[in-house]
Design a protein around this motif. Structure first.
Motif, PDB file in Angstrom:
ATOM      1  N   THR A 164      14.451   9.121   2.553  1.00 21.45           N
ATOM      2  CA  THR A 164      14.194   9.979   3.709  1.00 21.45           C
ATOM      3  C   THR A 164      12.701  10.237   3.759  1.00 21.45           C
ATOM      4  N   ARG A 165      12.146  10.160   4.958  1.00 22.89           N
ATOM      5  CA  ARG A 165      10.719  10.445   5.117  1.00 22.89           C
ATOM      6  C   ARG A 165      10.525  11.955   5.054  1.00 22.89           C
ATOM      7  N   THR A 166       9.604  12.389   4.204  1.00 25.47           N
ATOM      8  CA  THR A 166       9.269  13.806   4.068  1.00 25.47           C
ATOM      9  C   THR A 166       7.781  13.967   4.390  1.00 25.47           C
ATOM     10  N   SER A 167       7.317  15.193   4.376  1.00 25.80           N
ATOM     11  CA  SER A 167       5.888  15.422   4.608  1.00 25.80           C
ATOM     12  C   SER A 167       5.037  14.842   3.475  1.00 25.80           C
ATOM     13  N   ASP A 168       5.655  14.571   2.320  1.00 31.68           N
ATOM     14  CA  ASP A 168       4.963  13.976   1.177  1.00 31.68           C
ATOM     15  C   ASP A 168       5.195  12.472   1.069  1.00 31.68           C
ATOM     16  N   GLY A 169       5.802  11.870   2.075  1.00 29.22           N
ATOM     17  CA  GLY A 169       6.087  10.438   2.039  1.00 29.22           C
ATOM     18  C   GLY A 169       7.575  10.182   1.903  1.00 29.22           C
ATOM     19  N   TRP A 170       7.931   8.935   1.648  1.00 28.70           N
ATOM     20  CA  TRP A 170       9.330   8.526   1.511  1.00 28.70           C
ATOM     21  C   TRP A 170       9.834   8.885   0.124  1.00 28.70           C
ATOM     22  N   LYS A 171      11.033   9.511   0.072  1.00 27.71           N
ATOM     23  CA  LYS A 171      11.627   9.908  -1.207  1.00 27.71           C
ATOM     24  C   LYS A 171      13.102   9.549  -1.229  1.00 27.71           C
TER      25      LYS A 171
ATOM     26  N   THR B 219      13.674   3.216 -20.495  1.00 23.73           N
ATOM     27  CA  THR B 219      12.593   2.703 -19.658  1.00 23.73           C
ATOM     28  C   THR B 219      13.186   1.698 -18.676  1.00 23.73           C
ATOM     29  N   ALA B 220      12.581   1.646 -17.505  1.00 23.70           N
ATOM     30  CA  ALA B 220      13.044   0.719 -16.479  1.00 23.70           C
ATOM     31  C   ALA B 220      11.876  -0.107 -15.969  1.00 23.70           C
ATOM     32  N   LYS B 221      12.172  -1.349 -15.681  1.00 25.50           N
ATOM     33  CA  LYS B 221      11.189  -2.250 -15.087  1.00 25.50           C
ATOM     34  C   LYS B 221      11.823  -2.861 -13.837  1.00 25.50           C
ATOM     35  N   VAL B 222      11.131  -2.741 -12.709  1.00 30.19           N
ATOM     36  CA  VAL B 222      11.626  -3.324 -11.464  1.00 30.19           C
ATOM     37  C   VAL B 222      11.498  -4.843 -11.540  1.00 30.19           C
ATOM     38  N   LEU B 223      12.599  -5.529 -11.279  1.00 26.50           N
ATOM     39  CA  LEU B 223      12.606  -6.991 -11.237  1.00 26.50           C
ATOM     40  C   LEU B 223      12.399  -7.485  -9.810  1.00 26.50           C
ATOM     41  N   SER B 224      13.047  -6.830  -8.863  1.00 23.73           N
ATOM     42  CA  SER B 224      12.867  -7.163  -7.448  1.00 23.73           C
ATOM     43  C   SER B 224      13.456  -6.042  -6.610  1.00 23.73           C
ATOM     44  N   GLY B 225      13.060  -6.032  -5.355  1.00 26.59           N
ATOM     45  CA  GLY B 225      13.585  -5.022  -4.452  1.00 26.59           C
ATOM     46  C   GLY B 225      13.473  -5.496  -3.020  1.00 26.59           C
ATOM     47  N   SER B 226      14.284  -4.895  -2.168  1.00 25.51           N
ATOM     48  CA  SER B 226      14.207  -5.222  -0.747  1.00 25.51           C
ATOM     49  C   SER B 226      14.649  -4.015   0.076  1.00 25.51           C
ATOM     50  N   VAL B 227      14.098  -3.936   1.271  1.00 26.62           N
ATOM     51  CA  VAL B 227      14.521  -2.918   2.226  1.00 26.62           C
ATOM     52  C   VAL B 227      15.714  -3.499   2.961  1.00 26.62           C
TER      53      VAL B 227
ATOM     54  N   GLN C 207       4.153  -2.390   8.081  1.00 28.76           N
ATOM     55  CA  GLN C 207       3.439  -1.508   7.163  1.00 28.76           C
ATOM     56  C   GLN C 207       4.379  -0.414   6.649  1.00 28.76           C
ATOM     57  N   THR C 208       5.193   0.149   7.533  1.00 23.74           N
ATOM     58  CA  THR C 208       6.154   1.174   7.117  1.00 23.74           C
ATOM     59  C   THR C 208       7.177   0.583   6.160  1.00 23.74           C
ATOM     60  N   ARG C 209       7.653  -0.629   6.455  1.00 24.35           N
ATOM     61  CA  ARG C 209       8.619  -1.289   5.574  1.00 24.35           C
ATOM     62  C   ARG C 209       8.020  -1.462   4.176  1.00 24.35           C
ATOM     63  N   ASP C 210       6.757  -1.854   4.101  1.00 24.61           N
ATOM     64  CA  ASP C 210       6.098  -2.019   2.803  1.00 24.61           C
ATOM     65  C   ASP C 210       5.982  -0.682   2.070  1.00 24.61           C
ATOM     66  N   GLN C 211       5.697   0.396   2.803  1.00 26.57           N
ATOM     67  CA  GLN C 211       5.618   1.728   2.194  1.00 26.57           C
ATOM     68  C   GLN C 211       6.981   2.155   1.663  1.00 26.57           C
ATOM     69  N   VAL C 212       8.032   1.889   2.436  1.00 29.97           N
ATOM     70  CA  VAL C 212       9.397   2.235   2.019  1.00 29.97           C
ATOM     71  C   VAL C 212       9.769   1.468   0.756  1.00 29.97           C
ATOM     72  N   LEU C 213       9.471   0.172   0.734  1.00 33.52           N
ATOM     73  CA  LEU C 213       9.810  -0.634  -0.444  1.00 33.52           C
ATOM     74  C   LEU C 213       9.079  -0.122  -1.678  1.00 33.52           C
ATOM     75  N   ALA C 214       7.795   0.150  -1.551  1.00 38.08           N
ATOM     76  CA  ALA C 214       7.020   0.655  -2.692  1.00 38.08           C
ATOM     77  C   ALA C 214       7.576   1.997  -3.175  1.00 38.08           C
ATOM     78  N   ALA C 215       7.863   2.900  -2.244  1.00 35.52           N
ATOM     79  CA  ALA C 215       8.406   4.214  -2.619  1.00 35.52           C
ATOM     80  C   ALA C 215       9.800   4.074  -3.224  1.00 35.52           C
ATOM     81  N   GLY C 216      10.612   3.193  -2.656  1.00 33.35           N
ATOM     82  CA  GLY C 216      11.965   2.999  -3.174  1.00 33.35           C
ATOM     83  C   GLY C 216      11.960   2.416  -4.572  1.00 33.35           C
TER      84      GLY C 216
END
Length: 173
Positions: A144-151, A97-105, A35-44
């Motif tokens: 980096t994890r912050t009090s507002d989430g991953w940034k 403008t940018a469009k994400v094509l793919s990403g990975s942690v 779940q954390t990995r998914d949050q990191v990927l989405a934030a990244g």
């Protein structure tokens, strides 16, 4: 009667096993890690997309989004260089403008609150009186994890070749 008792014992055993399995799955460290990995990927992915999207007509909002997507040295650099960068973008009158094509942690250290991602983007730049120009790019980001989430705390080009240096705190865009 014996068959009914045996059936009741079997049903109770199955219910107990199902309850234990559910409890174990709900408290499994690997599920929390995923779940954390998914949050990191989405934030990244969102952070990298944000850092590569900017419209000269909505410059203040765009640069605020950049700052809100970052932390640490990267955010400090954005804040310190903001007024000069605003002048350059207003003068160039570009829309990016940018469009994400793919990403990975690529790395995740939950205890330290640090992660790395690689994101492939299609970046389109439109300048006045010019046709839009698109290019594909791979970027490495550190989060980096912050009090507002991953940034994002660092962002840089992914190298082409066999070596992979650590991203440096700099704005891509």
């Amino acid at each position: 009667m014996v068959a009914a008792v045996a059936l009741a014992v079997l049903a109770a055993g199955a219910a107990g096993w199902g309850g234990w399995s559910w409890y174990r799955a709900a408290h499994d460290d690997s599920a929390a890690y995923a779940q954390t990995r998914d949050q990191v990927l989405a934030a990244g992915e969102q952070g990298v997309q944000n850092m590569n999207t900017l419209d000269h007509k909505n410059l203040t909002q765009g640069l605020d989004t950049w700052q809100n997507s970052t932390t640490g040295d990267l955010r400090t650099q954005l804040v310190q260089g903001r007024s000069e960068f605003e002048k350059q973008v207003r003068q160039a009158q570009t829309v990016t403008t940018a469009k994400v094509l793919s990403g990975s942690v690529t790395e995740l250290d939950v205890r330290a609150g640090k992660a790395s991602v690689m994101v492939a983007l299609r970046i389109t730049v439109t300048a006045p009186k010019s046709q839009p120009s698109a290019k594909e790019s791979r970027l490495l980001g550190e989060l980096t994890r912050t009090s507002d989430g991953w940034k994002l705390s660092a962002l840089g080009q992914a190298p082409v070749g066999e070596t992979a240096p650590t991203p440096q705190p700099s704005a891509a865009g």
